[in-house]
Design an enzyme around this catalytic site. Sequence first.
Site, PDB file in Angstrom:
ATOM      1  N   LYS A   5       0.848  -1.196   0.000  1.00 39.16           N
ATOM      2  CA  LYS A   5       0.000   0.000   0.000  1.00 39.16           C
ATOM      3  C   LYS A   5       0.883   1.246   0.000  1.00 39.16           C
ATOM      4  O   LYS A   5       1.874   1.311   0.740  1.00 39.16           O
ATOM      5  CB  LYS A   5      -0.911  -0.032   1.229  1.00 39.16           C
ATOM      6  N   SER A  48      -9.521   1.201   2.995  1.00 35.92           N
ATOM      7  CA  SER A  48      -8.783   1.993   2.025  1.00 35.92           C
ATOM      8  C   SER A  48      -7.704   1.226   1.274  1.00 35.92           C
ATOM      9  O   SER A  48      -7.172   1.730   0.278  1.00 35.92           O
ATOM     10  CB  SER A  48      -8.135   3.183   2.744  1.00 35.92           C
ATOM     11  N   SER A  62      -9.665  -0.877   7.165  1.00 34.01           N
ATOM     12  CA  SER A  62      -8.983  -0.802   5.873  1.00 34.01           C
ATOM     13  C   SER A  62      -8.139  -1.986   5.446  1.00 34.01           C
ATOM     14  O   SER A  62      -7.714  -2.059   4.296  1.00 34.01           O
ATOM     15  CB  SER A  62      -8.151   0.474   5.810  1.00 34.01           C
TER      16      SER A  62
END
Length: 493
Positions: A85, A160, A184
Site C-alpha cells: 500500500k 482503504s 482498511s
Amino acid sequence: MEHFEFMETTISKVHQAYLEGSLTAVELIKFYLHRIEAYDKKGPAINSIICVNPNILEEAAAADAYLKEHHALQGPLHGIPVMLKDNFNTSDMPTTAGSIALKGWVPPENAFVVEKLKQAGALILAKTNLHEFAIWGETISSILGQTVNPYDLTRTPGGSSGGTGASIAANIGIIGMGTDTINSVRSPASANSLVGIRPTIGLVSRAGIIPYSLTQDTAGPICRTVEDAVRTLDVIVGYDEKDAETAWSVGQKRDSYIDHLQKDGMEGKRIGILKSLFGKEKYNASTNQVIETALQVFRDHGATLVEVENQIDQSYLNEEVSVHLDDFCHDLNSYLETLPPRWPVHSMKDILDKGLFHPFSEGNMRDAMTRQVGSPRYLEKMYNKIAVRREVMKIMADLHLDAMVYPHQQQLVCKIGSNQLQRNGVLCSSTGFPSICVPAGFAPSPEAPIGVPVGMEIIGRPWSEPVLIEIAYSFEQHSHFRKMPVSTPALED
C-alpha cells in the site's frame, strides 16, 4: 521439469520450487509483470497499481544468485513478491498516500515494516492504490483514480487498502500489505475473497507509515490464504523504539504464529455470534445468508456457537467511539511537517488551499480540520472507548468465549460512485482488539459472474492472535470458500 502452477500459488509452494530448481525469482516476477500489463491498465483495468518497482528484476536476480551460491533461502520470505500500500515509506520508490500533494516524494528511509519484509528476503513488487490518505473505503485517489473490484467491475474493492486487495485477488503478487484505521485491511479482504489480519494495537510498528489516526492505526497482511497472512505477520511484528505503542507487545509473542496453523484449530472452541452486527433490512439478506451458511462450518467441525444478544451498535461506534477523523488533521500534519522545506505542502490546510486532493476526499478533510485532539468531545470518545473495551471483554468472560464472529460488512461492498455503509470493522479499530477476516462465500449480483465476495470477521481479546489464527486456519481448511475472479484468468504462456 514439472510445470509450476503460478495461479493461486503460496509462499511455501514457491519456496519448494525455488529449492528444487523448478522456479526462479526472476521467472516469478516476470509472470506478475505480465499480469500487471494485461489486467491492471488493460483488460478489466483493475487500476490497482500506482508504481512498479523499477529495480524489481535486478532484486529478483540477486535473490536467485544468493540461492545458487548458498543452496538456502535468505530468510522466511525469500523471493516472495509484495504488493505494498502506498502509504508505507519506501526509500527507493515514491510514497504518495494516493495524493498528488505527495507526487514524487521519496522518503529518506523505509518504514519499519518494509525493512522487516526486506530483511526476511521479500521483494517489493509494486506500490498499490488506496483511498487518498487512507481516509475512507472506496479506494479512489487523486494520484490514480478509482480502483475496481475484479469480481464485479461495477463495484469498489473496499478500502482503504483496496489496491492491495484487488491486485492480490487478481493473482498479482503473493503478499499484500495494508493499513487499518477503521476497516482498511479487512474491508478489501472481505470484498475480494481474501484473508486480512488486523493485529492488536502495538503488535506491529506504524513508524514510517503516513498516519491517519495514531490512536487506531495499525498495519497487517492481505493474502489469499491464512497461512501466507500468518507467515507475513510472523515477520512484521516486534518492538520498535520509534513507535512507543509497540512497547506493549514485548513478551506477548511467545512462539511462531506458524505453530498455530492447526487444521483442527476450531475444535472445542466457544465462538460467539454477535447478532447486533448483522443487518436487519431486506438489502442485508444476501450477506446474512452467506454468513449463516458459513457458520455451519463451525458446527460441523467441533466448535460451539453461542448467540450473543448484547447490543453493540456499529453506528454508535463510528460516531461516539472512533476518533479517526478527530486525529486525522493532527496526525497527518505531524508527518507533513517533516517534509523538506522545498516541498509545496506541510499541512492539511496547505493541501486544501492548493487544491491538491480528489473531490471525494474534501468533505472528510474539511471536517477533520474542525476537530481537535484533547477537546472535551475527543475526551468523551476516548472515555467511551474504554467502556466498549470493557464491555467486549465482559461479554467474552461471561459466555466463556474464545472469539466472536460477524459479517465484516452488513451489506455488499458498494458500487463505484457510492459510499461504503454498515462496515463492522470499527469494533476492532475503536477498541484496538485483533481480528481476522476470512472469505465466507459469495452473494449473487447481476454484474458479478460468480457473485460478490462476503467476508466474516473473527474478533478476539488483545494479544489473542494465536487463538484467532487457529480458528481462522481451521475454518479455511474446512471450507475453501475463496474463488478466483473470472475477469483476470490465467494468461497464455
